[in-house]
Write a protein that holds these residues in place. Sequence first.
Motif, PDB file in Angstrom:
ATOM      1  N   VAL A 189      -5.872   3.117  -6.051  1.00  0.00           N
ATOM      2  CA  VAL A 189      -4.568   3.046  -6.717  1.00  0.00           C
ATOM      3  C   VAL A 189      -4.611   2.052  -7.872  1.00  0.00           C
ATOM      4  CG1 VAL A 189      -2.168   2.324  -6.460  1.00  0.00           C
ATOM      5  CG2 VAL A 189      -3.214   3.768  -4.719  1.00  0.00           C
ATOM      6  N   ALA A 190      -5.187   0.874  -7.633  1.00  0.00           N
ATOM      7  CA  ALA A 190      -5.266  -0.146  -8.687  1.00  0.00           C
ATOM      8  C   ALA A 190      -6.037   0.380  -9.891  1.00  0.00           C
ATOM      9  CB  ALA A 190      -5.909  -1.412  -8.140  1.00  0.00           C
ATOM     10  N   ASP A 191      -7.141   1.078  -9.648  1.00  0.00           N
ATOM     11  CA  ASP A 191      -7.921   1.650 -10.748  1.00  0.00           C
ATOM     12  C   ASP A 191      -7.118   2.714 -11.493  1.00  0.00           C
ATOM     13  OD1 ASP A 191      -9.912   0.006  -9.892  1.00  0.00           O
ATOM     14  OD2 ASP A 191     -11.249   1.581  -9.169  1.00  0.00           O
ATOM     15  N   LEU A 192      -6.387   3.541 -10.738  1.00  0.00           N
ATOM     16  CA  LEU A 192      -5.560   4.578 -11.359  1.00  0.00           C
ATOM     17  C   LEU A 192      -4.482   3.964 -12.248  1.00  0.00           C
ATOM     18  CD1 LEU A 192      -4.712   7.636 -11.447  1.00  0.00           C
ATOM     19  CD2 LEU A 192      -3.170   7.102  -9.555  1.00  0.00           C
ATOM     20  N   MET A 193      -3.887   2.855 -11.804  1.00  0.00           N
ATOM     21  CA  MET A 193      -2.844   2.202 -12.597  1.00  0.00           C
ATOM     22  C   MET A 193      -3.368   1.805 -13.978  1.00  0.00           C
ATOM     23  SD  MET A 193      -0.040   2.205 -10.892  1.00  0.00           S
ATOM     24  CE  MET A 193      -0.544   3.775 -10.198  1.00  0.00           C
ATOM     25  N   VAL A 194      -4.573   1.286 -14.007  1.00  0.00           N
ATOM     26  CA  VAL A 194      -5.157   0.850 -15.278  1.00  0.00           C
ATOM     27  C   VAL A 194      -5.566   2.055 -16.123  1.00  0.00           C
ATOM     28  CG1 VAL A 194      -7.076  -0.421 -16.329  1.00  0.00           C
ATOM     29  CG2 VAL A 194      -5.877  -1.369 -14.342  1.00  0.00           C
ATOM     30  N   MET A 195      -6.142   3.062 -15.480  1.00  0.00           N
ATOM     31  CA  MET A 195      -6.618   4.239 -16.212  1.00  0.00           C
ATOM     32  C   MET A 195      -5.471   5.043 -16.821  1.00  0.00           C
ATOM     33  SD  MET A 195      -9.619   5.562 -13.612  1.00  0.00           S
ATOM     34  CE  MET A 195      -9.990   7.029 -14.564  1.00  0.00           C
ATOM     35  N   LYS A 196      -4.316   5.095 -16.111  1.00  0.00           N
ATOM     36  CA  LYS A 196      -3.216   5.967 -16.546  1.00  0.00           C
ATOM     37  C   LYS A 196      -1.968   5.190 -16.969  1.00  0.00           C
ATOM     38  CE  LYS A 196      -4.533  10.251 -14.280  1.00  0.00           C
ATOM     39  NZ  LYS A 196      -4.030  11.455 -13.597  1.00  0.00           N
ATOM     40  N   ASN A 198       2.762  -7.683  -3.719  1.00  0.00           N
ATOM     41  CA  ASN A 198       2.956  -6.330  -3.208  1.00  0.00           C
ATOM     42  C   ASN A 198       1.663  -5.806  -2.582  1.00  0.00           C
ATOM     43  OD1 ASN A 198       5.729  -5.124  -4.031  1.00  0.00           O
ATOM     44  ND2 ASN A 198       5.066  -6.254  -5.852  1.00  0.00           N
ATOM     45  N   THR A 199       1.761  -5.391  -1.345  1.00  0.00           N
ATOM     46  CA  THR A 199       0.640  -4.721  -0.676  1.00  0.00           C
ATOM     47  C   THR A 199       1.090  -3.339  -0.203  1.00  0.00           C
ATOM     48  OG1 THR A 199       1.200  -5.737   1.448  1.00  0.00           O
ATOM     49  CG2 THR A 199      -0.409  -6.889   0.078  1.00  0.00           C
ATOM     50  N   CYS A 200       2.142  -2.822  -0.824  1.00  0.00           N
ATOM     51  CA  CYS A 200       2.681  -1.531  -0.389  1.00  0.00           C
ATOM     52  C   CYS A 200       1.966  -0.372  -1.085  1.00  0.00           C
ATOM     53  CB  CYS A 200       4.174  -1.450  -0.636  1.00  0.00           C
ATOM     54  SG  CYS A 200       4.687  -1.819  -2.323  1.00  0.00           S
ATOM     55  N   ALA A 201       1.820   0.696  -0.341  1.00  0.00           N
ATOM     56  CA  ALA A 201       1.257   1.939  -0.861  1.00  0.00           C
ATOM     57  C   ALA A 201       2.309   3.026  -0.760  1.00  0.00           C
ATOM     58  CB  ALA A 201       0.011   2.327  -0.067  1.00  0.00           C
ATOM     59  N   PHE A 202       2.120   4.105  -1.530  1.00  0.00           N
ATOM     60  CA  PHE A 202       3.077   5.202  -1.565  1.00  0.00           C
ATOM     61  C   PHE A 202       2.408   6.524  -1.167  1.00  0.00           C
ATOM     62  CE2 PHE A 202       4.407   2.070  -4.697  1.00  0.00           C
ATOM     63  CZ  PHE A 202       5.756   1.902  -4.417  1.00  0.00           C
ATOM     64  N   HIS A 243      -4.320  11.228  -5.502  1.00  0.00           N
ATOM     65  CA  HIS A 243      -3.041  10.532  -5.344  1.00  0.00           C
ATOM     66  C   HIS A 243      -1.892  11.437  -5.792  1.00  0.00           C
ATOM     67  CE1 HIS A 243      -4.831   6.696  -4.252  1.00  0.00           C
ATOM     68  NE2 HIS A 243      -5.725   6.876  -5.216  1.00  0.00           N
ATOM     69  N   HIS A 244      -1.465  12.319  -4.883  1.00  0.00           N
ATOM     70  CA  HIS A 244      -0.372  13.238  -5.226  1.00  0.00           C
ATOM     71  C   HIS A 244       0.928  12.489  -5.507  1.00  0.00           C
ATOM     72  CE1 HIS A 244      -2.397  17.032  -4.759  1.00  0.00           C
ATOM     73  NE2 HIS A 244      -2.814  16.731  -3.540  1.00  0.00           N
ATOM     74  N   HIS A 263       4.704   5.907 -12.936  1.00  0.00           N
ATOM     75  CA  HIS A 263       5.702   5.897 -11.864  1.00  0.00           C
ATOM     76  C   HIS A 263       5.310   6.969 -10.852  1.00  0.00           C
ATOM     77  CE1 HIS A 263       9.562   5.852  -9.803  1.00  0.00           C
ATOM     78  NE2 HIS A 263       9.997   4.905 -10.609  1.00  0.00           N
ATOM     79  N   PHE A 264       5.616   6.724  -9.580  1.00  0.00           N
ATOM     80  CA  PHE A 264       5.341   7.786  -8.615  1.00  0.00           C
ATOM     81  C   PHE A 264       6.292   8.961  -8.884  1.00  0.00           C
ATOM     82  CE2 PHE A 264       8.211   4.785  -6.406  1.00  0.00           C
ATOM     83  CZ  PHE A 264       9.261   5.613  -6.074  1.00  0.00           C
ATOM     84  N   THR A 265       5.861  10.135  -8.474  1.00  0.00           N
ATOM     85  CA  THR A 265       6.612  11.357  -8.729  1.00  0.00           C
ATOM     86  C   THR A 265       7.953  11.323  -7.996  1.00  0.00           C
ATOM     87  OG1 THR A 265       4.553  12.590  -8.932  1.00  0.00           O
ATOM     88  CG2 THR A 265       6.535  13.867  -8.546  1.00  0.00           C
ATOM     89  N   THR A 266       9.022  11.696  -8.707  1.00  0.00           N
ATOM     90  CA  THR A 266      10.360  11.667  -8.111  1.00  0.00           C
ATOM     91  C   THR A 266      10.940  13.052  -7.866  1.00  0.00           C
ATOM     92  OG1 THR A 266      11.374  11.524 -10.308  1.00  0.00           O
ATOM     93  CG2 THR A 266      10.877   9.446  -9.186  1.00  0.00           C
ATOM     94  N   HIS A 267      10.395  14.082  -8.472  1.00  0.00           N
ATOM     95  CA  HIS A 267      10.964  15.422  -8.344  1.00  0.00           C
ATOM     96  C   HIS A 267      10.814  15.930  -6.918  1.00  0.00           C
ATOM     97  CE1 HIS A 267      12.325  19.366  -9.490  1.00  0.00           C
ATOM     98  NE2 HIS A 267      11.203  19.917  -9.079  1.00  0.00           N
ATOM     99  N   ASN A 268      11.928  16.349  -6.321  1.00  0.00           N
ATOM    100  CA  ASN A 268      11.941  16.861  -4.941  1.00  0.00           C
ATOM    101  C   ASN A 268      11.264  15.882  -3.974  1.00  0.00           C
ATOM    102  OD1 ASN A 268      13.232  19.170  -5.790  1.00  0.00           O
ATOM    103  ND2 ASN A 268      11.377  20.419  -5.855  1.00  0.00           N
ATOM    104  N   THR A 269      11.520  14.591  -4.168  1.00  0.00           N
ATOM    105  CA  THR A 269      10.840  13.565  -3.387  1.00  0.00           C
ATOM    106  C   THR A 269      11.836  12.776  -2.541  1.00  0.00           C
ATOM    107  OG1 THR A 269       9.088  13.323  -5.041  1.00  0.00           O
ATOM    108  CG2 THR A 269       9.376  11.507  -3.503  1.00  0.00           C
ATOM    109  N   PHE A 270      11.486  12.608  -1.279  1.00  0.00           N
ATOM    110  CA  PHE A 270      12.266  11.802  -0.330  1.00  0.00           C
ATOM    111  C   PHE A 270      11.447  10.555  -0.032  1.00  0.00           C
ATOM    112  CE2 PHE A 270      13.769  11.641   4.361  1.00  0.00           C
ATOM    113  CZ  PHE A 270      14.756  10.727   4.052  1.00  0.00           C
TER     114      PHE A 270
END
Length: 456
Positions: free
Chosen positions: A352-359, A310-314, A213-214, A363-370
């Motif tokens: 993603v759901a598992d990652l949210m709990v583990m970490k 929410n059922t949105c992915a990034f 999940h970059h 927040h998703f990465t914002t640097h140089n992000t559109f």
Amino acid sequence: MSTSACYNVKRRSPELITPAKPTPYEYKLLSDIDDQQGLRLHLPVIQFYAKKESMMTKDVDPVDVIRVALAKTLVFYYPFAGRLREGAGGKLMVECNGEGVMFVEADADVALDHFGNPVMPPFPCSEQLLFDVPGSSGILHCPLLLTQVTRFKCGGFTLAVRLNHTMCDMGGFAQFMTALSDIARGADAPSVPPVWQRELLNARDSLRVTYTHHEYDEVISDQGPIIPPEILKTLEYRYIFFGPDEIRALRRFLPSNFTKCSTFEVVTASLWRCRTIALQIDPEEDVRLVCLVNARAAFDPPLPDGYYGNTCAFPVAIAKAKTIISHNSLEYAVKLIRKAKAEVTEEYMRSVADLMVMKNRPHFTTHNTFVVSSLTRTRYEDVHFGWGEAVYSGLLPGMASFYVPFKNKKGENGILVPICLPNFVINTFSRELDSMLQNNDEFVTQPTLPYIKSAL
């Protein structure tokens, strides 16, 4: 009247609209998709409605219609009348206590045509149309909806709503707004009953991250504020219409075997390139493009009809800046965007759901992000309260670019795309995009501006 001129708005004291009937007192947990850091924000949505002679003849007041309908709708969507609380480990939950949603009644001393013909952003003094009631803008312990109905002197009006994004995504909000408008027009209940069941998108008992999940990469530049204060002060918005002619112009830069690529893909790839050039990002740095994708269709068995969480992915497309700005970059960028969107499966969402709990819900990465999202299929323009379809429906300006359906003065259907950039680079962005939309077969020469280190 010029749309550059401001106007006066008289507001009555804010009030709390509570459910029209008693509702259960209980605590409801949000899902592990809902309560991630990237969704702990407010989304401001605005809809403009023209006058309708039959409503004026009957002396029907849109404020009264929407106020009454809101109270009735909250009987079914009663969690919106509660307040968010935070539990152990940052877990969010709704205390369904019936406190109510914030409602503001207002009158403006202008007519609808003050906002253009056709009505389109940027809207002058938009903060007048969605007043930030003091003490209402927090994520926790605050109203989950703030609604303002503003009458215009011509008989038209706006409905502006600020939504706590943790409660639902734009698809879920469209479901709520449809219910609200149906009830305003006389329905006794929503045609699609709301379903909570947020446990359906919770992490698994045995946590396992099965995707890279970059979008949640830890980048040193993300340690400060999402938008540095010195950059925040310079932000400017532009709105770009892409109709049939503009789409054809952009497709010239793709090989013939890309004829079936979507409008979203070709527009997004083009904007990503122009934005990267304008910001003069170090050619060796990674740039990211986050596509907000509705993952509802990915689930098997399907999520229940009426599920409004929410059922949105990034999913993220990532590449070196030098690759995105190169002269043959559009085909490559489209492929990256397609690949990112195609990754969104049910397993991706479970990961993603598992990652949210583990970490701890990063927040998703914002640097140089559109960040981009298409609202062309949500059908907000169909939501009406007896005055017909909205003449404009979309989000008020924010950092993400939300594409909305739009019809220009010629009657051409297309999409309207907002872009937010520092004012000292936005003209460079416009020049790059204009060069792609003209009849030139080559991109303009990349400009030389100071390298800007920012989180944009």
